[in-house]
Design a protein around this motif. Structure first.
Motif, PDB file in Angstrom:
ATOM      1  N   VAL A 132     -10.017  -3.860  -3.124  1.00 53.83           N
ATOM      2  CA  VAL A 132     -10.975  -3.554  -4.460  1.00 53.83           C
ATOM      3  C   VAL A 132     -10.206  -3.857  -5.589  1.00 53.83           C
ATOM      4  CG1 VAL A 132     -12.095  -1.696  -5.592  1.00 53.83           C
ATOM      5  CG2 VAL A 132     -12.326  -2.097  -3.169  1.00 53.83           C
ATOM      6  N   HIS A 133      -8.779  -3.270  -5.489  1.00 56.07           N
ATOM      7  CA  HIS A 133      -7.868  -3.495  -7.094  1.00 56.07           C
ATOM      8  C   HIS A 133      -7.715  -4.897  -7.357  1.00 56.07           C
ATOM      9  CE1 HIS A 133      -4.824  -2.822  -9.712  1.00 56.07           C
ATOM     10  NE2 HIS A 133      -4.087  -3.425  -8.988  1.00 56.07           N
ATOM     11  N   ARG A 153      -2.784   8.713  -0.628  1.00 59.00           N
ATOM     12  CA  ARG A 153      -3.955   9.133   0.136  1.00 59.00           C
ATOM     13  C   ARG A 153      -3.558  10.706   0.817  1.00 59.00           C
ATOM     14  NH1 ARG A 153      -2.925   4.189  -1.469  1.00 59.00           N
ATOM     15  NH2 ARG A 153      -4.655   3.527  -2.634  1.00 59.00           N
ATOM     16  N   ILE A 192       0.714  -1.409  -0.157  1.00 59.11           N
ATOM     17  CA  ILE A 192       0.038   0.071   0.058  1.00 59.11           C
ATOM     18  C   ILE A 192       0.995   1.280   0.110  1.00 59.11           C
ATOM     19  CG2 ILE A 192      -1.881  -1.123   1.316  1.00 59.11           C
ATOM     20  CD1 ILE A 192      -0.842   0.496   3.766  1.00 59.11           C
ATOM     21  N   ARG A 199      -8.144   3.043   4.693  1.00 57.98           N
ATOM     22  CA  ARG A 199      -8.698   3.334   3.000  1.00 57.98           C
ATOM     23  C   ARG A 199      -7.597   2.748   1.994  1.00 57.98           C
ATOM     24  NH1 ARG A 199     -10.197   8.317   5.427  1.00 57.98           N
ATOM     25  NH2 ARG A 199      -8.354   9.492   4.538  1.00 57.98           N
ATOM     26  N   ALA A 200      -6.264   2.894   2.302  1.00 59.29           N
ATOM     27  CA  ALA A 200      -5.452   2.216   1.483  1.00 59.29           C
ATOM     28  C   ALA A 200      -5.615   0.932   1.486  1.00 59.29           C
ATOM     29  CB  ALA A 200      -4.090   2.554   2.061  1.00 59.29           C
ATOM     30  N   ASP A 244      -8.307  -0.865   2.051  1.00 58.72           N
ATOM     31  CA  ASP A 244      -9.516  -1.090   1.200  1.00 58.72           C
ATOM     32  C   ASP A 244      -9.457  -1.213   0.005  1.00 58.72           C
ATOM     33  OD1 ASP A 244     -10.759  -1.723   3.790  1.00 58.72           O
ATOM     34  OD2 ASP A 244     -11.518   0.383   4.075  1.00 58.72           O
ATOM     35  N   GLU A 245      -8.499  -0.108  -0.519  1.00 54.51           N
ATOM     36  CA  GLU A 245      -8.565   0.284  -2.118  1.00 54.51           C
ATOM     37  C   GLU A 245      -7.603  -1.191  -2.577  1.00 54.51           C
ATOM     38  OE1 GLU A 245      -6.843   4.061  -2.607  1.00 54.51           O
ATOM     39  OE2 GLU A 245      -8.735   5.168  -1.487  1.00 54.51           O
TER      40      GLU A 245
END
Length: 445
Positions: free
Chosen positions: A349-350, A307, A302, A342-343, A345-346
């Motif tokens: 998702v990626h 962010r 990450i 958030r990092a 989670d992203e």
């Protein structure tokens, strides 16, 4: 533009207010906690909100300050007056830490794009590059992400100071990965800062050493207003020793959660500002060292600076809120926990998107009429293992076919632009194209 927040009344000030003290029992039994609907408000924001029924704004602030004081834990970082910094483990902090514990350490379910030895290094390098680039951009480097990636991939010489900053930061992040099983020392921190600032300083002598009294180092906004003046240079050696003890968990008997420790180490470097330059980049690199050294392996994948760069004012304000509210680190802690969460989670998702893309292309492959089953099997394997290589012998052995059949299969895939062919010695090897999934979609079309 970042403005210095308006400081609220201190707890001592509030307790010297006779009117408030006379109503103390009513105020403290009002039910006000350290947070307001999950938000840890600073006075600068709270003073504009409507207080709960039966309380004035000052009474509400007093109830909130009492609730926070009951949770506050001091750390070894002291401000310029000798007062300790503290943090509070609120419900929101606990919730964020729980999610990071669940998703960034231990044996968790995650895409084989990360866990597979064939692809994990590619993801690590990609995340290292992105962190190096955006961390440098936070400190003023002017370059595009694509140009900076080209610099790192090709190994060409940096063309200006911005590119030198990016390259330095990339080398520093790679260096961090090499000593995650070692204790942090002042010498290691100085070495890291030297890597970060190599060939970028007006005074090359300032690389790899602490700032001196004659170095007038302050943190200012774009208009020149001073936002932070760090501690005196004469204190830095002792402060650095104390910081290393904290980073290594040798700062006393009180338990500090590993994620909290990593975040507060980040703040500590920013507050002490021990160097003429490179403080922010060194602080973020040490955050990664702390997370990785304490078992949060997913942090290799990450980029927190990506962010932070999207909302730099909030990053700066999290420092200022801490300094303008009696050294309460909870503001900075909550901001950084949100960034980490958030990092992560992203990233999930990626990776889910990547795996869905692989499944979608595999479904297309199963309907293909232009390729045989052996070729489909090889391409399906290539989508999941893009660093694989194939030879006529390996393809022949995998499918129990004669040499000529295996050769025809591979040459056909190369002619269709799906594989690269390269001769090593007397043997031809075949490698998946980097954009294989996109090429397969075009082939089906």
């Amino acid at each position: 533009m970042v403005k210095i927040p308006v400081s609220g009344p201190t707890l001592r000030d509030l307790l010297h207010d006779r009117d408030l003290v006379s109503e103390l029992r009513r105020i403290l039994t009002s039910g006000a906690g350290p947070e307001v609907n999950g938000r840890y408000y600073h006075w600068d924001k709270l003073r504009h909100l409507d207080p709960p029924d039966g309380l004035t704004t000052r009474e509400w602030w007093l109830a909130l300050k009492f609730a926070r004081a009951s949770l506050a834990k001091p750390i070894a970082l002291l401000d310029k007056t000798g007062a300790p910094f503290t943090f509070s483990m609120t419900d929101t902090v606990f919730q964020a830490i729980h999610r990071i514990d669940r998703d960034a350490s231990g044996k968790i379910e995650i895409s084989e794009q990360v866990t597979s030895p064939a692809t994990r290094d590619r993801y690590i390098i990609s995340s290292l590059m992105l962190e190096a680039i955006t961390s440098s951009q936070l400190e003023g480097a002017v370059t595009t992400i694509e140009r900076a990636k080209d610099l790192i991939r090709t190994g060409r010489k940096p063309s200006d100071q911005s590119e030198q900053m990016v390259l330095n930061n990339y080398l520093a992040m790679r260096s961090v990965r090499q000593f995650t099983h070692e204790r942090l020392t002042p010498e290691r921190i100085l070495e890291l800062q030297k890597i970060v600032t190599a060939d970028t300083l007006d005074d090359p002598d300032a690389a790899g050493r602490l700032r001196r009294r004659e170095d007038d180092v302050v943190v200012s906004d774009f208009d020149g207003e001073i936002l932070h003046r760090p501690p005196d240079a004469s204190e830095l050696e002792e402060r650095l020793d104390r910081m290393c003890a904290f980073a290594n968990g040798k700062d006393g008997d009180a338990f500090v959660h590993p994620v909290v420790r990593a975040v507060l180490l980040h703040f500590w470097v920013g507050y002490d500002h021990p160097f003429v330059d490179g403080n922010g980049r060194t602080a973020r690199a040490l955050f990664y060292w702390s997370m990785l050294s304490q078992g949060y392996w997913l942090c290799e994948y990450i980029s927190i600076s990506t962010r932070l760069r999207s909302q730099p004012a909030k990053y700066a304000r999290s420092y200022l809120h801490t300094e303008t509210d009696e050294n309460d680190l909870t503001y900075f802690l909550l901001h950084q926990l949100g960034i980490i969460r958030r990092a992560i989670d992203e990233l999930h998702v990626h990776l889910d998107g990547k795996m869905e893309e692989v499944r979608r292309v595999e479904a297309l492959l199963r309907q293909a009429v232009v390729l045989n089953q052996r070729q489909l099997a090889l391409l399906s394997h290539s989508l999941k293992h893009p660093n694989s290589r194939y030879s006529i012998r390996s393809h022949r052995n995998s499918h129990n076919v004669v040499y000529q059949t295996a050769r025809s299969d591979l040459l056909d895939l190369a002619e269709r632009g799906l594989l690269n062919r390269r001769k090593v010695g007397r043997t031809f090897y075949f490698y998946p194209k980097p954009d294989l999934a996109d090429r397969l979609k075009r082939l089906e079309a």
